[in-house]
Write an enzyme that holds these catalytic residues in place. Structure first.
Site, PDB file in Angstrom:
ATOM      1  N   ASP A 661       0.824  -1.206   0.000  1.00 28.81           N
ATOM      2  CA  ASP A 661       0.000   0.000   0.000  1.00 28.81           C
ATOM      3  C   ASP A 661       0.862   1.261   0.000  1.00 28.81           C
ATOM      4  O   ASP A 661       1.911   1.314   0.645  1.00 28.81           O
ATOM      5  CB  ASP A 661      -0.896  -0.019   1.246  1.00 28.81           C
ATOM      6  CG  ASP A 661      -1.849   1.158   1.299  1.00 28.81           C
ATOM      7  OD1 ASP A 661      -2.723   1.238   0.423  1.00 28.81           O
ATOM      8  OD2 ASP A 661      -1.714   1.997   2.216  1.00 28.81           O
ATOM      9  N   PHE A 662       0.434   2.282  -0.712  1.00 30.11           N
ATOM     10  CA  PHE A 662       0.996   3.638  -0.693  1.00 30.11           C
ATOM     11  C   PHE A 662       2.527   3.626  -0.747  1.00 30.11           C
ATOM     12  O   PHE A 662       3.202   4.187   0.125  1.00 30.11           O
ATOM     13  CB  PHE A 662       0.523   4.389   0.553  1.00 30.11           C
ATOM     14  CG  PHE A 662       0.707   5.902   0.448  1.00 30.11           C
ATOM     15  CD1 PHE A 662      -0.151   6.659  -0.319  1.00 30.11           C
ATOM     16  CD2 PHE A 662       1.741   6.545   1.107  1.00 30.11           C
ATOM     17  CE1 PHE A 662       0.015   8.045  -0.424  1.00 30.11           C
ATOM     18  CE2 PHE A 662       1.933   7.924   1.005  1.00 30.11           C
ATOM     19  CZ  PHE A 662       1.056   8.667   0.244  1.00 30.11           C
ATOM     20  N   ARG A 664       4.355   5.272  -2.625  1.00 26.96           N
ATOM     21  CA  ARG A 664       4.892   6.618  -2.860  1.00 26.96           C
ATOM     22  C   ARG A 664       5.545   7.175  -1.602  1.00 26.96           C
ATOM     23  O   ARG A 664       6.318   8.126  -1.662  1.00 26.96           O
ATOM     24  CB  ARG A 664       3.763   7.565  -3.268  1.00 26.96           C
ATOM     25  CG  ARG A 664       3.404   7.572  -4.726  1.00 26.96           C
ATOM     26  CD  ARG A 664       2.205   8.467  -4.971  1.00 26.96           C
ATOM     27  NE  ARG A 664       2.370   9.772  -4.353  1.00 26.96           N
ATOM     28  CZ  ARG A 664       1.351  10.581  -4.046  1.00 26.96           C
ATOM     29  NH1 ARG A 664       0.100  10.190  -4.267  1.00 26.96           N
ATOM     30  NH2 ARG A 664       1.584  11.764  -3.513  1.00 26.96           N
ATOM     31  N   GLU A 686       1.381  -0.147  -4.933  1.00 30.10           N
ATOM     32  CA  GLU A 686       0.415   0.869  -5.339  1.00 30.10           C
ATOM     33  C   GLU A 686       1.124   2.223  -5.385  1.00 30.10           C
ATOM     34  O   GLU A 686       1.318   2.869  -4.362  1.00 30.10           O
ATOM     35  CB  GLU A 686      -0.750   0.931  -4.340  1.00 30.10           C
ATOM     36  CG  GLU A 686      -1.778   2.002  -4.686  1.00 30.10           C
ATOM     37  CD  GLU A 686      -2.518   2.538  -3.463  1.00 30.10           C
ATOM     38  OE1 GLU A 686      -3.690   2.905  -3.615  1.00 30.10           O
ATOM     39  OE2 GLU A 686      -1.940   2.589  -2.359  1.00 30.10           O
ATOM     40  N   TRP A 757       7.529  -1.250 -19.597  1.00 30.10           N
ATOM     41  CA  TRP A 757       8.031  -2.362 -18.783  1.00 30.10           C
ATOM     42  C   TRP A 757       6.863  -3.306 -18.510  1.00 30.10           C
ATOM     43  O   TRP A 757       6.375  -3.407 -17.395  1.00 30.10           O
ATOM     44  CB  TRP A 757       8.622  -1.840 -17.470  1.00 30.10           C
ATOM     45  CG  TRP A 757       9.621  -2.756 -16.843  1.00 30.10           C
ATOM     46  CD1 TRP A 757       9.828  -4.074 -17.140  1.00 30.10           C
ATOM     47  CD2 TRP A 757      10.549  -2.436 -15.803  1.00 30.10           C
ATOM     48  NE1 TRP A 757      10.824  -4.591 -16.361  1.00 30.10           N
ATOM     49  CE2 TRP A 757      11.288  -3.603 -15.528  1.00 30.10           C
ATOM     50  CE3 TRP A 757      10.820  -1.288 -15.072  1.00 30.10           C
ATOM     51  CZ2 TRP A 757      12.270  -3.650 -14.545  1.00 30.10           C
ATOM     52  CZ3 TRP A 757      11.800  -1.327 -14.104  1.00 30.10           C
ATOM     53  CH2 TRP A 757      12.523  -2.502 -13.847  1.00 30.10           C
ATOM     54  N   ASP A 769     -10.625   1.525  -4.002  1.00 27.59           N
ATOM     55  CA  ASP A 769     -10.547   2.977  -3.862  1.00 27.59           C
ATOM     56  C   ASP A 769     -11.246   3.692  -5.008  1.00 27.59           C
ATOM     57  O   ASP A 769     -12.017   4.626  -4.801  1.00 27.59           O
ATOM     58  CB  ASP A 769      -9.086   3.435  -3.819  1.00 27.59           C
ATOM     59  CG  ASP A 769      -8.411   3.117  -2.495  1.00 27.59           C
ATOM     60  OD1 ASP A 769      -9.070   3.265  -1.454  1.00 27.59           O
ATOM     61  OD2 ASP A 769      -7.232   2.711  -2.510  1.00 27.59           O
TER      62      ASP A 769
END
Length: 883
Positions: A661-662, A664, A686, A757, A769
């Site tokens: 998750d997340f 970033r 993600e 890729w 989401d």
């Protein structure tokens, strides 16, 4: 104070293929002042094969150019041939220096107590001063925001540690745009720190890789980035301008385009021939200065450098055991320089980079230049025509330029550590402590550089080959090789929940009842919801990581459902929320940053720049998630605890891999560490951020967006795939606005991550989401099956949303899954786009499956193979090759 500016070109790729006058052209219309072209020509009359490389400027530019040419012909007739079967344009980063000034002045106020700091700049661009202050008792190089009465009008706060103020001319007579910052003698500010930012390019400009620092007091210790006297400024100091030695990077572009056709007048003359079984290469350039060719040869597509045997050109010296360095010979009055090199037939390619004036390396956007050579009468261009094979071979050449870059990184880190003992609030660090920090930074730099060398950077994916695993994908008789980023390559993922699944309190048991049905539909992997104790019922605000009794069911029920899916042949992914964690206790200031349970971390586990949770860790390596404390993965104890927890989940629960998750929020290199420790069967991250829009309309070119995702995958060493958010976003606009032309990029490839890729792209059209009851980014209504007709026939690893499987779309999804499995479509399959027009997109995959979406017409070409209809629905149709 003057400052020199470096100008470099933006990337440009141009591919042109034709055979017997049948031409298909692909262009990326991103201008650049310098480019390197390669061409492979074929003459049906003279049967001449050749490959030429040319650096040429677009119109209205007088720029350096570089050309190499290799052939096995005895004449130059084929150079003029119109039967071009391969043409490729590469970028050249040609660096030029221009002069400019940054002006810094401290003016005394009228009352003799206050003063004013003025920072100006005369370089072209929209300049912003990104600045903050250091206080008298501060430790190290951290910034703070200045007092409110010190902030100029029009400024914008950046988090809690900086201010951004645009440089403006106060009046028409001003020479420089400038910023004026008021100072009071009563303030306890020891220095003002700043960097400059060009708003037009987004580039940051620093002083020798560090912040500019203007000292305001007399006790500033030695610091390499100080501007002006180290004892501080008097109130009457006045002009403190001085020379700054660093080069400022500034992008420069032009609206001119590189010509599509031949290169007649712009190309230098080329002479080449085959003599006694030798390939002769002639290279010439009009780049000024001393040019050194760092070169070698290779024997296969792995492109491993090798030093060829003699003869060698004059002024050639051996470099280690794998390369040579040759100074190009001046061409006299004609300008420029050139060299001729002879290679034997045993070599399949020529590799090189250039070094200019002894200090500047010129390469193919981070990669070696490569010229394929003629072997046994045939010319091979690697795997360049395989539009879906885009990842990097594991074996790379050892280039001296990269070794020098590594040394530069470590030397720069040493300079960063030099001033580690500034004015301190806490104990002065010992020399031994400084050395320890230095060693740790050097270790991290070496690790980061290693990841960089094995990554897929911003250069063209066409130059990269995914060799062994790609061959396995094409050879069904070989057992598929399993890697954590791809599984077998034939995986089909089911997202096994939606945003409301927790409400039943027994979701695991409900899912268990559907295991056999999901297996019969063809799913090989199921993604389960987050399993831990959580502040939010959905599981994405985890608290006690070892408590697996959640709203979805108990730990025993979780084990049971995992075993059930294993029995029917489906692998299970756990949803691991690693970026943030909810605390269970407050600190002395009432901030929730003390954790409980088995992993009872304190505020050292929270990043320092999370504005809400007063962490004492290091700065975040990614974007902050503001609803919960962001975990500092740079801490050894944090990483060790997370690895131990993930290994426990694999052993205790039986998870086969991870949905992360997340991602970033933290550096991909930490993900690689976790994947190496847990050895998952399959994993996916993600990485979700916004696509590029102009005035509310999605841009056609989304390369910057997919590049960010690819960069994260690269940082993770390819150990995890990523959800192809780029493809989802482009499908939205294409289907909702009937703009199917968006589904081909400027090179004629799929425009998402799967075009660059594909083996690491996990495609999807909806999840918990974007859809479900949240609906943050819902797929266009009634267009869902067009979306699945695209993702389930294309390369990448497709993921199907639970709500769609058990809906009116079930029969259609089942048919598409069957077509995918029956034809062996996998994450590395090839795509040939036949149409990308206003109302229709059509492609052929692996030469086995043809598809079209959109209301427009398409029929697969029947001249070389026969097709039969396999399935069709509203505005989509699929064909299979007729046996």
């Amino acid at each position: 104070m003057s400052i020199s500016t470096t100008v470099f070109s933006e990337p440009l790729f141009n591919f042109k293929l034709s055979h017997y006058h049948r031409v298909s052209s692909f262009h990326r219309l991103k201008p650049n002042p310098h480019s390197l072209s390669s061409s492979s020509l074929f003459s049906s009359i003279n049967k001449h094969d050749s490959c030429s490389w040319t650096l040429k400027p677009p119109h209205k530019f007088v720029s350096p150019k570089f050309q190499t040419f290799a052939t096995n012909t005895d004449t130059l007739e084929s150079i003029q041939s119109s039967d071009v079967i391969f043409n490729q344009t590469h970028p050249i980063n040609r660096i030029e220096l221009v002069e400019g000034k940054v002006f810094v002045r401290l003016d005394q106020g009228e009352d003799l107590k206050n003063s004013e700091l003025i920072v100006g700049c005369n370089l072209p661009g929209k300049w912003i001063l990104h600045w903050g202050v250091s206080h008298v008792d501060d430790v190290g190089s951290e910034w703070d925001q200045p007092p409110c009465d010190m902030i100029p009008p029009g400024s914008v706060p950046i988090k809690d540690y900086a201010i951004e103020t645009p440089l403006k001319k106060s009046s028409e007579g001003d020479a420089f745009p400038e910023v004026r910052i008021g100072l009071k003698a009563s303030d306890d500010i020891s220095a003002i720190n700043f960097v400059l930012k060009d708003e037009e390019t987004g580039a940051w400009y620093q002083h020798k890789g560090r912040d500019f620092k203007v000292p305001l007091v007399n006790d500033i210790k030695d610091d390499a980035n100080i501007i002006g006297p180290k004892s501080g400024f008097d109130l009457g100091q006045g002009d403190i301008g001085q020379q700054i030695s660093n080069a400022v990077l500034k992008s420069e572009a032009t609206d001119d385009k590189v010509q599509d056709n031949n290169v007649e007048s712009e190309s230098p003359k080329v002479e080449s021939s085959q003599v006694e079984g030798k390939n002769l290469l002639y290279l010439e350039t009009d780049i000024p200065g001393d040019i050194f060719l760092h070169w070698g040869a290779c024997r296969d597509d792995l492109r491993k450098w090798e030093a060829p045997p003699a003869p060698h050109p004059p002024e050639t010296v051996a470099f280690k055991d794998t390369a040579f360095r040759t100074k190009l010979k001046s061409r006299g009055s004609g300008g420029g320089s050139s060299v001729q090199i002879s290679l034997g037939e045993e070599f399949s390619g020529f590799l090189f980079v250039l070094k200019i004036n002894g200090n500047t390396w010129l390469n193919n956007k981070g990669n070696d230049f490569y010229v394929p050579l003629s072997t046994s009468g045939s010319l091979t261009i690697g795997n360049i025509e395989d539009q879906s094979i885009v990842t990097k071979s594991e074996e790379t050449s050892e280039d001296e330029s990269n070794a020098e870059f590594t040394n530069e990184i470590i030397n720069e880190i040493r300079s960063l550590v030099t001033g580690i003992s500034s004015v301190k609030r806490r104990k002065t660090k010992s020399k031994e402590a400084q050395e320890t920090i230095l060693q740790e930074i050097e270790r991290l730099a070496a690790e980061a550089y290693s990841i960089f060398r094995t990554s897929v950077p911003t250069f063209s994916p066409e130059t990269i080959v995914e060799s062994d695993v790609a061959l396995e994908a094409e050879s069904p008789e070989l057992p598929p090789k399993v890697t954590s980023g791809t599984g077998t390559g034939y995986e089909i993922v089911c997202q096994g929940f939606n945003w409301e699944s927790h409400k039943s309190g027994r979701w695991y048991m409900e899912l268990k009842e559907k295991a056999a049905e999901l297996a019969s539909l063809g799913f090989t992997v199921i993604w389960l919801p987050p399993p831990t104790d959580s502040v939010s019922p959905e599981g994405y605000m985890p608290r006690d990581l070892y408590n697996l009794d959640s709203r979805y069911g108990t730990i025993d029920e979780l084990k049971d459902v995992v075993k059930t899916f294993h029995k029917v042949g489906i692998k299970v992914l756990g949803d691991a929320v690693l970026n943030h964690r909810c605390a269970q206790k407050q600190n002395q200031n009432g901030i929730w940053n003390i954790f409980g349970g088995r992993l009872n971390w304190d505020d050292r586990a929270v990043v320092a720049d999370d504005p809400h949770f007063q962490g004492r860790g290091n700065k975040s390596s990614g974007d902050n998630f503001h609803a919960a404390p962001n975990i500092d993965h740079s801490q050894d104890f944090v990483r060790n605890d997370i690895k131990e927890w993930l290994c426990w989940l694999r052993e205790e629960i039986g998870y086969d891999g991870w949905r992360l998750d997340f991602v970033r929020g933290f550096w991909g290199g930490y993900v690689k560490d976790y994947m190496d420790a847990t050895k998952p069967y399959f994993s996916v991250g993600e990485y979700w951020d916004s696509l590029s829009y102009t005035y509310g309309e999605m841009d056609h070119n989304q390369d910057a967006h997919r590049q960010r995702i690819v960069d994260w995958i690269s940082a993770a060493g390819g150990s995890a795939g990523a959800f192809d958010v780029t493809t989802k976003g482009i499908l939205h606009s294409a289907l909702d606005r009937c703009e199917y032309w968006r589904l081909s990029d400027q090179q004629g490839k799929p425009p998402g991550v799967l075009g660059w890729w594909p083996s690491r792209a996990v495609t999807f059209i909806e999840n918990h989401d974007t859809g479900s009851t949240q609906g943050h980014w819902r797929f266009p209504h009634e267009k869902e099956m067009q979306g699945y007709a695209y993702t389930l026939t294309h390369p990448g690893t497709p993921s199907v949303f639970f709500d769609h499987i058990f809906s009116r779309y079930k029969t259609e999804i089942e048919a598409l899954l069957s077509i995918r499995k029956r034809n062996g479509i996998n994450c590395r399959s090839t795509v040939k786009i036949h149409k990308a027009e206003r109302d229709v997109y059509a492609a052929i995959i692996d030469e086995k499956v043809a598809m079209k979406i959109g209301p427009g017409h398409f029929e697969p070409p029947s001249d070389s193979q026969k097709w039969k209809s396999a399935w069709e629905g509203r505005d989509y149709k699929i064909w299979e090759e007729a046996s």
